[in-house]
Write a protein that holds these residues in place. Structure first.
Motif, short mmCIF file in Angstrom:
data_model
loop_
_atom_site.label_atom_id
_atom_site.label_comp_id
_atom_site.label_asym_id
_atom_site.label_seq_id
_atom_site.Cartn_x
_atom_site.Cartn_y
_atom_site.Cartn_z
N GLY A 48 0.81 -1.23 0.00
CA GLY A 48 0.00 0.00 0.00
C GLY A 48 0.83 1.27 0.00
N GLY A 49 2.12 1.12 0.15
CA GLY A 49 3.00 2.28 0.06
C GLY A 49 2.89 3.24 1.24
N ALA A 50 3.62 4.33 1.12
CA ALA A 50 3.59 5.35 2.17
C ALA A 50 2.19 5.95 2.27
CB ALA A 50 4.61 6.44 1.85
N THR A 51 1.48 6.00 1.15
CA THR A 51 0.17 6.64 1.13
C THR A 51 -0.85 5.88 2.00
OG1 THR A 51 0.66 7.43 -1.09
CG2 THR A 51 -1.63 7.52 -0.39
N LEU A 52 -0.83 4.56 1.94
CA LEU A 52 -1.75 3.81 2.80
C LEU A 52 -1.41 4.08 4.27
CD1 LEU A 52 -4.09 1.81 3.18
CD2 LEU A 52 -2.38 -0.01 3.30
N GLU A 64 11.14 16.35 1.70
CA GLU A 64 10.11 16.57 0.69
C GLU A 64 10.72 16.30 -0.68
OE1 GLU A 64 6.97 17.04 0.48
OE2 GLU A 64 6.29 17.50 2.50
N THR A 65 10.36 15.17 -1.22
CA THR A 65 10.96 14.61 -2.42
C THR A 65 10.80 15.51 -3.65
OG1 THR A 65 10.11 12.58 -1.45
CG2 THR A 65 11.06 12.38 -3.63
N ILE A 66 9.68 16.22 -3.72
CA ILE A 66 9.41 17.05 -4.90
C ILE A 66 10.01 18.45 -4.74
CG2 ILE A 66 7.55 18.19 -6.19
CD1 ILE A 66 5.89 15.60 -5.66
N ALA A 100 7.28 10.69 11.44
CA ALA A 100 8.00 11.24 10.29
C ALA A 100 7.86 10.35 9.06
CB ALA A 100 9.48 11.43 10.63
N ASP A 101 7.45 10.97 7.96
CA ASP A 101 7.48 10.31 6.66
C ASP A 101 8.91 10.41 6.15
OD1 ASP A 101 7.35 9.55 4.02
OD2 ASP A 101 5.68 10.90 3.48
N MET A 102 9.61 9.28 6.12
CA MET A 102 11.00 9.26 5.64
C MET A 102 11.13 8.49 4.33
SD MET A 102 13.52 9.06 8.90
CE MET A 102 13.34 10.16 10.30
N ALA A 162 9.10 1.96 -0.13
CA ALA A 162 10.43 1.39 -0.40
C ALA A 162 11.13 1.96 -1.62
CB ALA A 162 10.30 -0.12 -0.57
N GLN A 163 10.38 2.49 -2.57
CA GLN A 163 10.93 2.65 -3.93
C GLN A 163 11.91 3.79 -4.13
OE1 GLN A 163 7.84 2.96 -2.92
NE2 GLN A 163 6.74 4.62 -3.88
N LYS A 164 12.31 4.45 -3.04
CA LYS A 164 13.37 5.46 -3.17
C LYS A 164 14.69 4.91 -2.63
CE LYS A 164 9.62 8.15 -3.74
NZ LYS A 164 8.40 8.48 -3.04
N ASN A 165 14.71 4.55 -1.36
CA ASN A 165 16.00 4.19 -0.75
C ASN A 165 16.06 2.76 -0.23
OD1 ASN A 165 18.31 5.68 -0.80
ND2 ASN A 165 17.71 7.08 0.84
C1 LIG Z 1 7.09 8.86 -2.81
C2 LIG Z 1 6.63 9.46 -1.52
C3 LIG Z 1 5.37 9.16 -0.97
C4 LIG Z 1 4.36 8.28 -1.66
O1 LIG Z 1 4.77 6.97 -1.60
P1 LIG Z 1 3.84 5.79 -2.18
O2 LIG Z 1 4.65 4.59 -1.79
O3 LIG Z 1 3.71 5.99 -3.65
O4 LIG Z 1 2.54 5.85 -1.49
C5 LIG Z 1 5.05 9.71 0.24
N1 LIG Z 1 5.90 10.54 0.90
C6 LIG Z 1 7.11 10.85 0.39
C7 LIG Z 1 8.01 11.74 1.16
C8 LIG Z 1 7.50 10.33 -0.84
O5 LIG Z 1 8.71 10.63 -1.34
#
Ligand SMILES: *Cc1c(COP(=O)(O)O)cnc(C)c1O
Length: 361
Positions: free
Chosen positions: A74-78, A151-153, A171-173, A194-197
């Protein structure tokens, strides 16, 4: 076949050694006669893979023993939606700090379930800074305070953990976990897609203090109950086994490279190199973030003459530099410098940028 210099923001580059190992053992995992993808998650082989991944993650981040670690789909969003459901009472106040796009997204996910309050927001400055701690308005009755570590963006990152008393800090890391040393005990919870680091998409991790887990939360189905996932060792239902396995390989690889302290030093050099090219370009390239809040993982920048951006991206690609297009929310260029991006890749980008600026200035 050659692999290019990949600066993708996510899904992002993985260590080549990990991909090679996965390739090598893809058809027959350690003499099982089947791919790791084809093994039952209830069998000993996979249970061992899962347990070892957790052990290695704990070791890498020096996670205190009493903290729980959960792996989930479900990723970070779930997880952003699960925060209020699991850790706040219906309608209870929760504080959110807004330093970019992902903080806004976290608010959207929480809003249906509780009284979201914005402790401080940098939106007015185009998300180019982190508001000073003295400006945060924290609610006495808030269940927790949520921050986005990186903040990734927008390319805005906390240089350090904020010092707060009696606040359950979450914290969202997603885009900074394992990139630098952190003191886990300062957080009530850390979570990351997971898909960044960490590995491929499809899995997320959360590290949670027991006091937070003891909260009653709100009425929710078992699949939305983080405690239920933990009770089943993150196998309440079929987990994303291949993503979990690959995350485990990345953790091992990181340990072999000297752990988080070693990778932190490399990451620091990578970011310094790129920011120095931007800052030394006499305004040809611009990064809008206040220097103290600049991200070490994601470097967004703009060309003073934005007509040149398409050309920049095209020429970068023909020089083997990919994944550089900025997010549609902010435009421009973005180079993501996650753990798997090598110093050689960053140097190739730096040289291209210097050369491009010389030719076009
Ligand atoms: C990519 C990202 C998300 C979203 O992650 P998903 O796995 O697509 O839900 C949330 N927070 C940060 C900081 C991100 O870089």
């Amino acid at each position: 076949m050659s692999r290019l210099h990949n600066f993708s923001a996510g899904p992002a580059a993985l260590p080549e050694a990990v991909l090679r190992q996965a390739q090598e053992e893809l058809l027959d995992w350690h003499g099982q006669g089947a791919s790791v993808m084809e093994l039952s998650h209830r069998g000993k082989a996979f249970i061992d893979i899962a347990a070892e991944a957790e052990r290695d993650l704990r070791a890498l981040l020096a996670v205190p023993d009493d903290y729980a670690v959960v792996f989930m789909q479900g990723g970070a969003t779930l997880i952003q939606a699960l925060l209020p459901l699991n850790f706040a009472a219906p309608g209870q106040a929760v504080d959110y700090l807004l330093t970019g796009h992902w903080g806004e997204k976290a608010v959207e996910q929480a809003q249906p379930y509780c009284d979201v309050r914005i402790a401080a927001s940098a939106k007015g400055s185009g998300y180019s800074e982190i508001p000073a701690l003295s400006q945060w308005r924290l609610s006495d009755d808030a269940a927790y305070l949520h921050i986005t570590d990186n903040e990734t963006i927008h390319g805005v990152e906390f240089a350090d953990t904020p010092v707060l008393d009696n606040v359950a800090l979450i914290a969202d890391m997603s885009s900074s976990i394992l990139s630098r040393r952190i003191d886990v005990s300062r957080y009530a919870m850390i979570y990351a897609g997971a898909q960044k680091n960490i590995g491929p998409s499809g899995i997320a991790v959360a590290i949670i203090h027991p006091q937070l887990l003891a909260r009653a939360g709100q009425a929710r189905a078992p699949i939305l109950n983080i405690g239920a996932h933990l009770k089943h060792d993150s196998m309440l239902n079929t987990p994303p086994t291949f993503a979990w396995y690959l995350a485990g390989l990345v953790f091992k690889h990181l340990k072999q490279r000297g752990g988080v302290a070693a990778i932190e030093a490399i990451n620091r050099r990578k970011a310094q190199r790129l920011y120095s090219v931007i800052d030394d370009s006499a305004g040809f390239y611009r990064n809008r973030v206040v220097p103290a809040c600049r991200s070490r993982m994601n470097v967004p920048f703009f060309l003073a003459n934005d007509v040149l951006e398409t050309d920049f991206l095209k020429q970068a690609a023909s020089n083997g530099l990919i994944g550089l297009k900025g997010h549609r929310v902010v435009g421009g260029i973005r180079a993501s410098l996650y753990n798997a991006v090598t110093e050689a890749s960053v140097e190739a980008l730096a040289q291209f940028m210097i050369d491009f600026a010389q030719r076009k200035a």
